[in-house]
Design a protein around this motif. Sequence first.
Motif, PDB file in Angstrom:
ATOM      1  N   ALA A  42       0.834  -1.210   0.000  1.00  0.00           N
ATOM      2  CA  ALA A  42       0.000   0.000   0.000  1.00  0.00           C
ATOM      3  C   ALA A  42       0.865   1.255   0.000  1.00  0.00           C
ATOM      4  O   ALA A  42       0.550   2.247  -0.675  1.00  0.00           O
ATOM      5  N   GLN A  43       1.976   1.224   0.726  1.00  0.00           N
ATOM      6  CA  GLN A  43       2.894   2.362   0.755  1.00  0.00           C
ATOM      7  C   GLN A  43       3.532   2.587  -0.615  1.00  0.00           C
ATOM      8  O   GLN A  43       3.705   3.736  -1.040  1.00  0.00           O
ATOM      9  N   HIS A  44       3.887   1.494  -1.288  1.00  0.00           N
ATOM     10  CA  HIS A  44       4.501   1.623  -2.607  1.00  0.00           C
ATOM     11  C   HIS A  44       3.510   2.169  -3.628  1.00  0.00           C
ATOM     12  O   HIS A  44       3.872   2.934  -4.525  1.00  0.00           O
ATOM     13  N   GLN A  45       2.242   1.769  -3.499  1.00  0.00           N
ATOM     14  CA  GLN A  45       1.232   2.204  -4.453  1.00  0.00           C
ATOM     15  C   GLN A  45       0.860   3.678  -4.282  1.00  0.00           C
ATOM     16  O   GLN A  45       0.469   4.339  -5.243  1.00  0.00           O
ATOM     17  N   ASN A  46       0.960   4.180  -3.056  1.00  0.00           N
ATOM     18  CA  ASN A  46       0.530   5.547  -2.787  1.00  0.00           C
ATOM     19  C   ASN A  46       1.540   6.222  -1.871  1.00  0.00           C
ATOM     20  O   ASN A  46       1.672   5.859  -0.694  1.00  0.00           O
ATOM     21  N   GLY A  47       2.231   7.200  -2.409  1.00  0.00           N
ATOM     22  CA  GLY A  47       3.271   7.891  -1.654  1.00  0.00           C
ATOM     23  C   GLY A  47       2.775   8.651  -0.441  1.00  0.00           C
ATOM     24  O   GLY A  47       3.561   9.020   0.435  1.00  0.00           O
ATOM     25  N   TRP A  48       1.460   8.900  -0.367  1.00  0.00           N
ATOM     26  CA  TRP A  48       0.892   9.594   0.792  1.00  0.00           C
ATOM     27  C   TRP A  48       0.577   8.627   1.936  1.00  0.00           C
ATOM     28  O   TRP A  48       0.301   9.056   3.049  1.00  0.00           O
ATOM     29  N   PHE A  49       0.596   7.332   1.659  1.00  0.00           N
ATOM     30  CA  PHE A  49       0.217   6.337   2.665  1.00  0.00           C
ATOM     31  C   PHE A  49       1.446   5.936   3.481  1.00  0.00           C
ATOM     32  O   PHE A  49       2.046   4.884   3.248  1.00  0.00           O
ATOM     33  N   SER A  50       1.822   6.752   4.424  1.00  0.00           N
ATOM     34  CA  SER A  50       2.921   6.382   5.308  1.00  0.00           C
ATOM     35  C   SER A  50       2.481   5.242   6.215  1.00  0.00           C
ATOM     36  O   SER A  50       1.292   5.055   6.474  1.00  0.00           O
ATOM     37  N   ARG A  51       3.446   4.498   6.702  1.00  0.00           N
ATOM     38  CA  ARG A  51       3.101   3.411   7.630  1.00  0.00           C
ATOM     39  C   ARG A  51       2.376   3.969   8.848  1.00  0.00           C
ATOM     40  O   ARG A  51       1.396   3.380   9.329  1.00  0.00           O
ATOM     41  N   GLU A  52       2.848   5.096   9.355  1.00  0.00           N
ATOM     42  CA  GLU A  52       2.224   5.687  10.542  1.00  0.00           C
ATOM     43  C   GLU A  52       0.740   5.966  10.305  1.00  0.00           C
ATOM     44  O   GLU A  52      -0.113   5.671  11.147  1.00  0.00           O
ATOM     45  N   ASN A  53       0.425   6.529   9.146  1.00  0.00           N
ATOM     46  CA  ASN A  53      -0.972   6.864   8.867  1.00  0.00           C
ATOM     47  C   ASN A  53      -1.821   5.616   8.606  1.00  0.00           C
ATOM     48  O   ASN A  53      -2.992   5.568   8.991  1.00  0.00           O
ATOM     49  N   ILE A  54      -1.241   4.616   7.952  1.00  0.00           N
ATOM     50  CA  ILE A  54      -1.981   3.359   7.762  1.00  0.00           C
ATOM     51  C   ILE A  54      -2.274   2.729   9.118  1.00  0.00           C
ATOM     52  O   ILE A  54      -3.407   2.310   9.392  1.00  0.00           O
ATOM     53  N   MET A  55      -1.273   2.684   9.984  1.00  0.00           N
ATOM     54  CA  MET A  55      -1.471   2.086  11.304  1.00  0.00           C
ATOM     55  C   MET A  55      -2.483   2.884  12.120  1.00  0.00           C
ATOM     56  O   MET A  55      -3.279   2.316  12.873  1.00  0.00           O
ATOM     57  N   TYR A  56      -2.472   4.194  11.970  1.00  0.00           N
ATOM     58  CA  TYR A  56      -3.440   5.033  12.677  1.00  0.00           C
ATOM     59  C   TYR A  56      -4.861   4.669  12.243  1.00  0.00           C
ATOM     60  O   TYR A  56      -5.759   4.491  13.077  1.00  0.00           O
ATOM     61  N   ALA A  57      -5.067   4.546  10.932  1.00  0.00           N
ATOM     62  CA  ALA A  57      -6.395   4.194  10.421  1.00  0.00           C
ATOM     63  C   ALA A  57      -6.824   2.815  10.909  1.00  0.00           C
ATOM     64  O   ALA A  57      -7.979   2.607  11.319  1.00  0.00           O
ATOM     65  N   LEU A  58      -5.910   1.857  10.889  1.00  0.00           N
ATOM     66  CA  LEU A  58      -6.236   0.509  11.349  1.00  0.00           C
ATOM     67  C   LEU A  58      -6.574   0.497  12.830  1.00  0.00           C
ATOM     68  O   LEU A  58      -7.500  -0.204  13.272  1.00  0.00           O
ATOM     69  N   LYS A  59      -5.842   1.293  13.609  1.00  0.00           N
ATOM     70  CA  LYS A  59      -6.121   1.341  15.054  1.00  0.00           C
ATOM     71  C   LYS A  59      -7.503   1.927  15.318  1.00  0.00           C
ATOM     72  O   LYS A  59      -8.235   1.452  16.199  1.00  0.00           O
ATOM     73  N   GLN A  60      -7.880   2.972  14.572  1.00  0.00           N
ATOM     74  CA  GLN A  60      -9.216   3.565  14.772  1.00  0.00           C
ATOM     75  C   GLN A  60     -10.297   2.516  14.522  1.00  0.00           C
ATOM     76  O   GLN A  60     -11.273   2.426  15.276  1.00  0.00           O
ATOM     77  N   TRP A  61     -10.126   1.715  13.475  1.00  0.00           N
ATOM     78  CA  TRP A  61     -11.129   0.688  13.187  1.00  0.00           C
ATOM     79  C   TRP A  61     -11.081  -0.446  14.204  1.00  0.00           C
ATOM     80  O   TRP A  61     -12.117  -1.005  14.577  1.00  0.00           O
ATOM     81  N   GLY A  62      -9.896  -0.765  14.695  1.00  0.00           N
ATOM     82  CA  GLY A  62      -9.807  -1.766  15.754  1.00  0.00           C
ATOM     83  C   GLY A  62     -10.561  -1.324  16.996  1.00  0.00           C
ATOM     84  O   GLY A  62     -11.254  -2.116  17.648  1.00  0.00           O
ATOM     85  N   ASP A  63     -10.455  -0.031  17.328  1.00  0.00           N
ATOM     86  CA  ASP A  63     -11.164   0.511  18.490  1.00  0.00           C
ATOM     87  C   ASP A  63     -12.677   0.512  18.289  1.00  0.00           C
ATOM     88  O   ASP A  63     -13.445   0.319  19.235  1.00  0.00           O
ATOM     89  N   LEU A  64     -13.123   0.756  17.054  1.00  0.00           N
ATOM     90  CA  LEU A  64     -14.562   0.875  16.775  1.00  0.00           C
ATOM     91  C   LEU A  64     -15.262  -0.478  16.678  1.00  0.00           C
ATOM     92  O   LEU A  64     -16.424  -0.615  17.082  1.00  0.00           O
ATOM     93  N   LEU A  65     -14.572  -1.463  16.121  1.00  0.00           N
ATOM     94  CA  LEU A  65     -15.232  -2.741  15.819  1.00  0.00           C
ATOM     95  C   LEU A  65     -15.252  -3.662  17.031  1.00  0.00           C
ATOM     96  O   LEU A  65     -14.650  -4.743  17.046  1.00  0.00           O
ATOM     97  N   THR A  66     -15.948  -3.229  18.053  1.00  0.00           N
ATOM     98  CA  THR A  66     -16.176  -4.077  19.224  1.00  0.00           C
ATOM     99  C   THR A  66     -17.640  -4.484  19.247  1.00  0.00           C
ATOM    100  O   THR A  66     -18.492  -3.832  18.633  1.00  0.00           O
ATOM    101  N   ASP A  67     -17.927  -5.558  19.963  1.00  0.00           N
ATOM    102  CA  ASP A  67     -19.311  -6.030  20.076  1.00  0.00           C
ATOM    103  C   ASP A  67     -20.207  -4.930  20.645  1.00  0.00           C
ATOM    104  O   ASP A  67     -21.309  -4.690  20.143  1.00  0.00           O
ATOM    105  N   GLU A  68     -19.714  -4.253  21.665  1.00  0.00           N
ATOM    106  CA  GLU A  68     -20.508  -3.191  22.309  1.00  0.00           C
ATOM    107  C   GLU A  68     -20.790  -2.040  21.341  1.00  0.00           C
ATOM    108  O   GLU A  68     -21.939  -1.580  21.212  1.00  0.00           O
ATOM    109  N   ASN A  69     -19.760  -1.568  20.670  1.00  0.00           N
ATOM    110  CA  ASN A  69     -19.937  -0.428  19.755  1.00  0.00           C
ATOM    111  C   ASN A  69     -20.869  -0.771  18.599  1.00  0.00           C
ATOM    112  O   ASN A  69     -21.748   0.018  18.244  1.00  0.00           O
ATOM    113  N   LEU A  70     -20.674  -1.946  18.007  1.00  0.00           N
ATOM    114  CA  LEU A  70     -21.484  -2.337  16.852  1.00  0.00           C
ATOM    115  C   LEU A  70     -22.950  -2.510  17.246  1.00  0.00           C
ATOM    116  O   LEU A  70     -23.860  -2.043  16.540  1.00  0.00           O
ATOM    117  N   LYS A  71     -23.197  -3.154  18.379  1.00  0.00           N
ATOM    118  CA  LYS A  71     -24.583  -3.366  18.803  1.00  0.00           C
ATOM    119  C   LYS A  71     -25.253  -2.053  19.189  1.00  0.00           C
ATOM    120  O   LYS A  71     -26.434  -1.833  18.885  1.00  0.00           O
TER     121      LYS A  71
END
Length: 347
Positions: A42-71
């Motif tokens: 993903a970083q190679h395909q898009n020069g704006w996609f730094s590892r830090e920003n990809i990890m930030y986005a993944l962490k936000q979704w990890g925090d959101l996708l809980t049983d409590e939040n989804l229900k």
Amino acid sequence: MAHLPILEAFVKLGKYLTEFCEYSYENPSDKHSNFERVIIQAQHQNGWFSRENIMYALKQWGDLLTDENLKRWLNTYTIDTQKSPKTVGIVMAGNIPMVGFHDFLCVLCSGNKVLAKLSSNDKVLLPFLAQYLMEQEPLLTERIEFTEGKLEGFDAVIATGSNNTSRYFEYYFGKKHNIIRKNRNSVAVLAGNETHEELQALGEDIFRYYGLGCRNVSKIFVPTDYDFEPFFNAVFKYGDIINQHKYANNYDYNKAVYLMSDFQILDNGFLILKEDEGFASPISALFYSRYESENELRKHLSESEEHIQCVVSNRKNTDDVPFGDTQKPKLQDYADGVDTMEFLLQL
């Protein structure tokens, strides 16, 4: 409530993302090696996609996708799990990592099928996560499809793009049920009483994803007698952003254009402040306008709501987003204020 196995698959994905974000740096393992390769791709395909920003986005979704939040989110809707699924085309943007994931989630949780056309700027992250979901719940193999060609055979469409591409979307998709999104930007309202910590948090709203998201603050409104020195002192911690060559190229170009045009600018070596009535500042620049009356300003913002994704401030008891939280939307924070789930359930 959504089909329970589908809900459980997303909960498992949330746990997987959280585990990956917590342990991938310290303990890279075979379990996560495929995901690591996808992130590098993903970083190679898009020069704006730094590892830090990809990890930030993944962490936000990890925090959101809980049983409590989804229900909690889905319990506000009546979802008919016996209803035949419709096929929903999703034309995804690629400005920031995983920007189309919320639409993807909504379509599947509403009991419908995804037919996704990925942006050329973000082609590998979502298919990898979709594969993980299908491994957790085989039913999803019938509900998820990616296409590189023309979108065909869909009952409704969700398309995200620019003001220019929206005209194209209207032409091709106007006769179908649709949500068509255009350019939006976010703004901050400063009173001059902000703390150093609040202004630092505002820097996160400005610089995260290099300012490429619609939830990034691209303009600030300040009192007529505002002193910018505390703001510049607070955002100094983000100065390393100038070491990203694409950002630096934009900074050099925009600064040169403004200086040659004799615009009055403020500049700290990595961010250009320009007084401008517009909402959409270019990368590396931040527009500002001065106001005399906050009541009048709020009226102006209300009249301009079709251009604004969110308003940021330290005002309590308002719908404003707190400083530092623009890139942490909740599941019920829909783009452009259009309830995607409600739209999908009406199909």
